[in-house]
Motif scaffolding. Sequence first.
Motif, PDB file in Angstrom:
ATOM      1  N   PRO A  81       0.825  -1.210   0.000  1.00 29.38           N
ATOM      2  CA  PRO A  81       0.000   0.000   0.000  1.00 29.38           C
ATOM      3  C   PRO A  81       0.856   1.256   0.000  1.00 29.38           C
ATOM      4  CG  PRO A  81      -0.607  -1.506   1.796  1.00 29.38           C
ATOM      5  CD  PRO A  81       0.665  -2.007   1.208  1.00 29.38           C
ATOM      6  N   ASP A  82       0.327   2.326  -0.567  1.00 34.80           N
ATOM      7  CA  ASP A  82       1.010   3.626  -0.544  1.00 34.80           C
ATOM      8  C   ASP A  82      -0.045   4.720  -0.427  1.00 34.80           C
ATOM      9  OD1 ASP A  82       2.739   5.718  -0.657  1.00 34.80           O
ATOM     10  OD2 ASP A  82       3.489   5.308  -2.678  1.00 34.80           O
ATOM     11  N   THR A  83      -0.533   4.902   0.794  1.00 31.36           N
ATOM     12  CA  THR A  83      -1.605   5.865   1.047  1.00 31.36           C
ATOM     13  C   THR A  83      -1.067   7.250   1.369  1.00 31.36           C
ATOM     14  OG1 THR A  83      -1.665   5.430   3.427  1.00 31.36           O
ATOM     15  CG2 THR A  83      -2.998   3.989   2.008  1.00 31.36           C
ATOM     16  N   GLY A  84       0.240   7.364   1.617  1.00 33.13           N
ATOM     17  CA  GLY A  84       0.809   8.631   2.055  1.00 33.13           C
ATOM     18  C   GLY A  84       0.870   8.760   3.569  1.00 33.13           C
ATOM     19  N   SER A  85       0.476   7.710   4.282  1.00 31.44           N
ATOM     20  CA  SER A  85       0.474   7.727   5.746  1.00 31.44           C
ATOM     21  C   SER A  85       1.044   6.412   6.254  1.00 31.44           C
ATOM     22  CB  SER A  85      -0.965   7.905   6.259  1.00 31.44           C
ATOM     23  OG  SER A  85      -1.104   7.444   7.591  1.00 31.44           O
ATOM     24  N   LEU A  86       1.992   6.495   7.194  1.00 32.93           N
ATOM     25  CA  LEU A  86       2.564   5.282   7.776  1.00 32.93           C
ATOM     26  C   LEU A  86       1.477   4.448   8.444  1.00 32.93           C
ATOM     27  CD1 LEU A  86       4.974   3.503   8.590  1.00 32.93           C
ATOM     28  CD2 LEU A  86       5.299   5.013  10.573  1.00 32.93           C
ATOM     29  N   ARG A  87       0.638   5.094   9.235  1.00 33.55           N
ATOM     30  CA  ARG A  87      -0.432   4.368   9.937  1.00 33.55           C
ATOM     31  C   ARG A  87      -1.328   3.631   8.947  1.00 33.55           C
ATOM     32  NH1 ARG A  87      -5.871   4.841  11.150  1.00 33.55           N
ATOM     33  NH2 ARG A  87      -6.450   3.910  13.171  1.00 33.55           N
ATOM     34  N   GLU A  88      -1.818   4.347   7.953  1.00 25.32           N
ATOM     35  CA  GLU A  88      -2.759   3.739   7.013  1.00 25.32           C
ATOM     36  C   GLU A  88      -2.091   2.648   6.179  1.00 25.32           C
ATOM     37  OE1 GLU A  88      -5.938   4.265   7.256  1.00 25.32           O
ATOM     38  OE2 GLU A  88      -5.507   5.726   8.826  1.00 25.32           O
ATOM     39  N   ILE A 141       7.520   0.153   3.622  1.00 26.86           N
ATOM     40  CA  ILE A 141       6.536   1.104   4.143  1.00 26.86           C
ATOM     41  C   ILE A 141       7.160   1.969   5.242  1.00 26.86           C
ATOM     42  CG2 ILE A 141       4.466   1.215   5.603  1.00 26.86           C
ATOM     43  CD1 ILE A 141       3.348  -1.104   3.884  1.00 26.86           C
ATOM     44  N   VAL A 142       7.906   1.335   6.136  1.00 28.14           N
ATOM     45  CA  VAL A 142       8.535   2.081   7.222  1.00 28.14           C
ATOM     46  C   VAL A 142       9.582   3.055   6.674  1.00 28.14           C
ATOM     47  CG1 VAL A 142       9.988   1.877   9.275  1.00 28.14           C
ATOM     48  CG2 VAL A 142       8.050   0.326   8.965  1.00 28.14           C
ATOM     49  N   ALA A 143      10.326   2.648   5.651  1.00 22.42           N
ATOM     50  CA  ALA A 143      11.318   3.545   5.045  1.00 22.42           C
ATOM     51  C   ALA A 143      10.640   4.790   4.472  1.00 22.42           C
ATOM     52  CB  ALA A 143      12.092   2.804   3.958  1.00 22.42           C
ATOM     53  N   ARG A 144       9.486   4.609   3.855  1.00 21.38           N
ATOM     54  CA  ARG A 144       8.750   5.776   3.354  1.00 21.38           C
ATOM     55  C   ARG A 144       8.283   6.658   4.508  1.00 21.38           C
ATOM     56  NH1 ARG A 144       5.661   2.235  -0.587  1.00 21.38           N
ATOM     57  NH2 ARG A 144       3.968   2.449   0.922  1.00 21.38           N
ATOM     58  N   GLY A 145       7.897   6.010   5.630  1.00 15.12           N
ATOM     59  CA  GLY A 145       7.502   6.780   6.809  1.00 15.12           C
ATOM     60  C   GLY A 145       8.650   7.615   7.353  1.00 15.12           C
ATOM     61  N   VAL A 146       9.861   7.077   7.301  1.00 13.24           N
ATOM     62  CA  VAL A 146      11.045   7.831   7.729  1.00 13.24           C
ATOM     63  C   VAL A 146      11.230   9.053   6.841  1.00 13.24           C
ATOM     64  CG1 VAL A 146      13.566   7.783   7.900  1.00 13.24           C
ATOM     65  CG2 VAL A 146      12.214   5.861   8.776  1.00 13.24           C
ATOM     66  N   GLU A 147      11.089   8.872   5.531  1.00 15.31           N
ATOM     67  CA  GLU A 147      11.253   9.990   4.593  1.00 15.31           C
ATOM     68  C   GLU A 147      10.238  11.104   4.857  1.00 15.31           C
ATOM     69  OE1 GLU A 147      10.934   8.349   0.692  1.00 15.31           O
ATOM     70  OE2 GLU A 147      12.800   7.182   0.861  1.00 15.31           O
ATOM     71  N   ARG A 148       9.038  10.737   5.297  1.00 16.53           N
ATOM     72  CA  ARG A 148       8.002  11.740   5.576  1.00 16.53           C
ATOM     73  C   ARG A 148       8.110  12.296   6.993  1.00 16.53           C
ATOM     74  NH1 ARG A 148       4.564   7.818   2.779  1.00 16.53           N
ATOM     75  NH2 ARG A 148       4.006   7.014   4.848  1.00 16.53           N
TER      76      ARG A 148
END
Length: 199
Positions: A81-88, A141-148
């Motif tokens: 998934p790539d919703t733009g939110s780590l939680r989601e 997913i977590v890596a994307r969360g770090v970037e945000r």
Amino acid sequence: MPPKDEIPAPQRRRGAALETALLDAAWDEIVEKGYDGFTIESVAERAQTSRAVIYRRWATKPDLVRAAALHGMRREPASIPDTGSLREDVIALLKGANRTRARYGLLVLLQLNRYFAETGSSFADLREDFIGGRTTALAEIVARGVERGEADPARLTDRVVNVPFDLYRQELLMTLKPVPDEVIESIVDEVFLPLVRPA
């Protein structure tokens, strides 16, 4: 009906097509009969081939069972998934696992206990073989969360990153049912996010 000499001969399966047919048959045998009822003969019969064809690829019953279990995992690849939110994203990933992987995980746990005992291996070993050094969906997913800026890289040990799926699998194992949505959200909101959010 065309004359007998005009009926096309059945195509002989080779290479990847043959291997896929053999592994499909082996996985179906595991699902229906478990490890105890699984035999090379029954796989050969289901795949409409000979035992010799199977033994040329897998020398023993445990070898074929392991290959079939890995094949079963690959038949339903997980989307990331790539919703733009780590939680989601984490919630969507776990809910997706419920739809595509829960049945597989339960089958492996219930049907392959004797395999794990006989080979001295575990579900964790099978999972490691499946991942094969690749980045997991959760790690991506977590890596994307770090970037945000939603997760602190200094807090991301392997144990912490794997918490959502570790707790998900524990729930699955304890209940032998897909994990309810509210439990998935509790895992993410009450345990995972407090561990990874920047202080």
